[in-house]
Design an enzyme around this catalytic site. Sequence first.
Site, mmCIF file in Angstrom:
data_model
loop_
_atom_site.group_PDB
_atom_site.id
_atom_site.type_symbol
_atom_site.label_atom_id
_atom_site.label_comp_id
_atom_site.label_asym_id
_atom_site.label_seq_id
_atom_site.Cartn_x
_atom_site.Cartn_y
_atom_site.Cartn_z
ATOM 1 N N GLY A 118 40.584 44.098 41.344
ATOM 2 C CA GLY A 118 39.449 43.803 42.468
ATOM 3 C C GLY A 118 39.726 44.617 43.795
ATOM 4 O O GLY A 118 40.868 45.087 43.809
ATOM 5 N N ASP A 176 42.318 32.541 55.929
ATOM 6 C CA ASP A 176 41.213 33.240 55.462
ATOM 7 C C ASP A 176 40.684 32.626 53.897
ATOM 8 O O ASP A 176 40.906 33.289 53.125
ATOM 9 C CB ASP A 176 41.542 34.658 55.021
HETATM 10 N N1 ATP Z 1 47.407 38.135 41.697
HETATM 11 C C1 ATP Z 1 46.075 38.494 41.205
HETATM 12 N N2 ATP Z 1 45.696 38.432 39.969
HETATM 13 C C2 ATP Z 1 44.303 38.738 39.701
HETATM 14 N N3 ATP Z 1 43.532 39.143 40.682
HETATM 15 C C3 ATP Z 1 43.802 39.538 41.865
HETATM 16 C C4 ATP Z 1 45.182 39.125 42.261
HETATM 17 N N4 ATP Z 1 45.336 39.140 43.781
HETATM 18 C C5 ATP Z 1 43.977 39.690 43.895
HETATM 19 N N5 ATP Z 1 43.168 39.625 43.017
HETATM 20 C C6 ATP Z 1 41.938 40.280 42.785
HETATM 21 O O1 ATP Z 1 41.693 41.402 43.991
HETATM 22 C C7 ATP Z 1 40.683 41.017 44.954
HETATM 23 C C8 ATP Z 1 41.345 41.492 46.264
HETATM 24 O O2 ATP Z 1 42.606 41.228 46.566
HETATM 25 P P1 ATP Z 1 42.815 40.663 48.003
HETATM 26 O O3 ATP Z 1 41.610 39.649 48.314
HETATM 27 O O4 ATP Z 1 44.109 40.346 47.956
HETATM 28 O O5 ATP Z 1 42.331 41.906 48.844
HETATM 29 P P2 ATP Z 1 42.198 42.072 50.363
HETATM 30 O O6 ATP Z 1 41.854 43.624 50.527
HETATM 31 O O7 ATP Z 1 43.382 41.741 50.945
HETATM 32 O O8 ATP Z 1 40.968 41.417 50.669
HETATM 33 P P3 ATP Z 1 40.277 40.954 51.858
HETATM 34 O O9 ATP Z 1 39.127 41.840 52.153
HETATM 35 O O10 ATP Z 1 39.587 39.576 51.696
HETATM 36 O O11 ATP Z 1 41.350 40.897 53.004
HETATM 37 C C9 ATP Z 1 40.756 39.465 44.902
HETATM 38 O O12 ATP Z 1 39.537 38.987 45.417
HETATM 39 C C10 ATP Z 1 41.125 39.177 43.488
HETATM 40 O O13 ATP Z 1 39.693 39.626 42.707
#
Ligand code: ATP
Length: 639
Positions: free
Chosen positions: A144, A337
């Site tokens: 993701g 969030d």
């Molecule tokens: N520990 C994990 N195990 C499995 N999938 C994960 C994990 N951490 C994150 N993901 C996947 O990756 C995606 C993106 O992670 P995350 O939300 O932490 O990124 P971000 O860039 O910080 O997002 P945002 O735009 O909400 O700040 C999540 O929505 C999830 O689908």
Amino acid sequence: MSMKRFGKAAYRIANELVARSGRAGIFQRLLPRIFPATYNLGIHVVLKRAPFPRQNALRIARLATRHGRLFRPFSSVIIERHRFQNRDDWRRKFEPIRKEQPRSIDLVERIKQIFGNSVRYNEDLKSSEWPNRIDSYEFGEFLGQGCNAAVYSAKLSNSDAELPNSKYSIGFNEVTDILAEVPPLSKVTHKKFPLAIKLMFNFEHDRDGDLHLWSSMGNELAPYPNAAKLLKGRMGNFQPLPAKHPNVVRIQTAFVDSLKVLPDAIERYPDALHTARWYESIASQPKTMYVVMRRYRQTLHDYVWTHHRNYWTGRVMMAQLLEACTYLHQHKVSQRDMKSDNILLEYDFDDEIPQLVIADFGCALACDNWQVSYESDDVSLGGNTKTRAPEIATVTPGRNVKVDFEMADTWAAGGLSYEILTRSNPFYKHLDTSTYLESELPALPSRVNFVARDVIFDLLKRNPKERVKPSVAANALNLSLFRMGEDVKQMMEKCGISQATTLLAGVSKGLSQKINNRLDEVINLITAETIMANLAPHLISRAERQLRATFLSRLNREDIWKSLHYFFPPGVQLATPATSSDCLESISSFISSLSNGSEELEMKRKPAKNGYNVPILLRNVIRTDSDELNGIVHRVRSK
Ligand SMILES: Nc1ncnc2c1ncn2[C@@H]1O[C@H](COP(=O)(O)OP(=O)(O)OP(=O)(O)O)[C@@H](O)[C@H]1O
């Protein structure tokens, strides 16, 4: 030293301690500590110096075992001898006993100790070391991506061996699995890529050094207890959570290393690569921060659209969410969030109750202060505007304006609870957080448990002062999930809890002591049920057992009384027969339902799909009914 002389010496010390403490009780505590050593030493003497035939040594060993002392391996006997020969060690050995004050431990404290400190009930207490170099990990599939990072599955390079904490067994330990005769097929699920690595986007490749990476991305480490050590003060007053929590994303380690350009990177996140055209001066070695996490299976958002679930499962998930909020609240951390993409779930089988964690702390507030000065629009108020609590959504920037995040996550948990139970969060589409009226909250399906329904309503109170505290909300949910006898409320009534006691609790000391004794009976039953559930892990899912351990490890009478208002609301009349024998009846009915359950299982000889069987002890059944609205499966009472 002969056995006789050693025994005399031990007796003398015991006598001395008894005289000093002036309490005979200490002698009883001392004996178990002295005598295993005596036996062990005796065995050693017998074996090494052979003053007696070998059989005598074994007789002594058997005697030791019969007297309830654990017969230690002979290697420890040798260590014991050295310790006893050294006078200083000898004294130190008894130091803790001498300091130990005679005390009567409060029931609640004792339960907290059992469930908070034992690996048996809390597999999270295990710890392990992880490498801090990107070469040490092999990347798997893309999981993701958000605005700040991409997440990939991963494992340790060159290692097909089992990783620490990477296998999930059905029980909390092997002994309980064996006792419960869990089918071997369902015992362990091994993931090829058990980790998830979050590759943070560095949009400043023109800057040398690691400092800016740690300080701009360090927030991600709010759930990582070692973060303070890693950050070495590079983030001012940042205060990460002090310990791991089963419902908070598990970060194994984090480090800054050279940027790894993965095959799909140019297509997925070209702007975050140092090859982007508009970077004029690229640092000599482009780097970024990596966060190594436990890998979870799915986001809550995906789960609710792909899985049939019943209201019991929903309630367990809600309780886990509230346990996480309680822990964050206790340590003055706000995730800020709280959307369903940031709630991750772990489960091995489709019909298993998932373990739930709050993840993505990129917007977190973790500085031991709930208040943030909001003098201009530039100040970040956290993630998505649709999931901001009313007190955050309605604030306008200005001089001396402060925003208080204390109850923000708790409010968001209310919206997420709607999503868990009905698939749809009213604030994503229908209601605006800044203007909604409490009366506009959509009605929940009638079969949602009354406690869950009232808790959700109280979580979504506009006024943060009227909002229910996360610990009280979590308690109410947890209590509603106990299975003792027919009905939790009836069980409590039989123990003497009523509308009156709930109102009177805490009024005066003498009174509350008496009333607390009734509560202690309930707590005793709940503890007994939990310990027994742990011995029969096929009856209760892993997530639920962990939830109980979490709840019991943070018991607080005052909060429990507050949560009992959900069961005994003021104004509703109750008739309550209350005797201890009723409580005992509840226990014995529970025990017999446990054994009936296993007989029934035996008769059916049909292993459950997921290794857990529907909890027969409930006398309630979970009926799958896929024709229901929203695909939700309802839990109904059997005839
Ligand atoms: N520990 C994990 N195990 C499995 N999938 C994960 C994990 N951490 C994150 N993901 C996947 O990756 C995606 C993106 O992670 P995350 O939300 O932490 O990124 P971000 O860039 O910080 O997002 P945002 O735009 O909400 O700040 C999540 O929505 C999830 O689908």
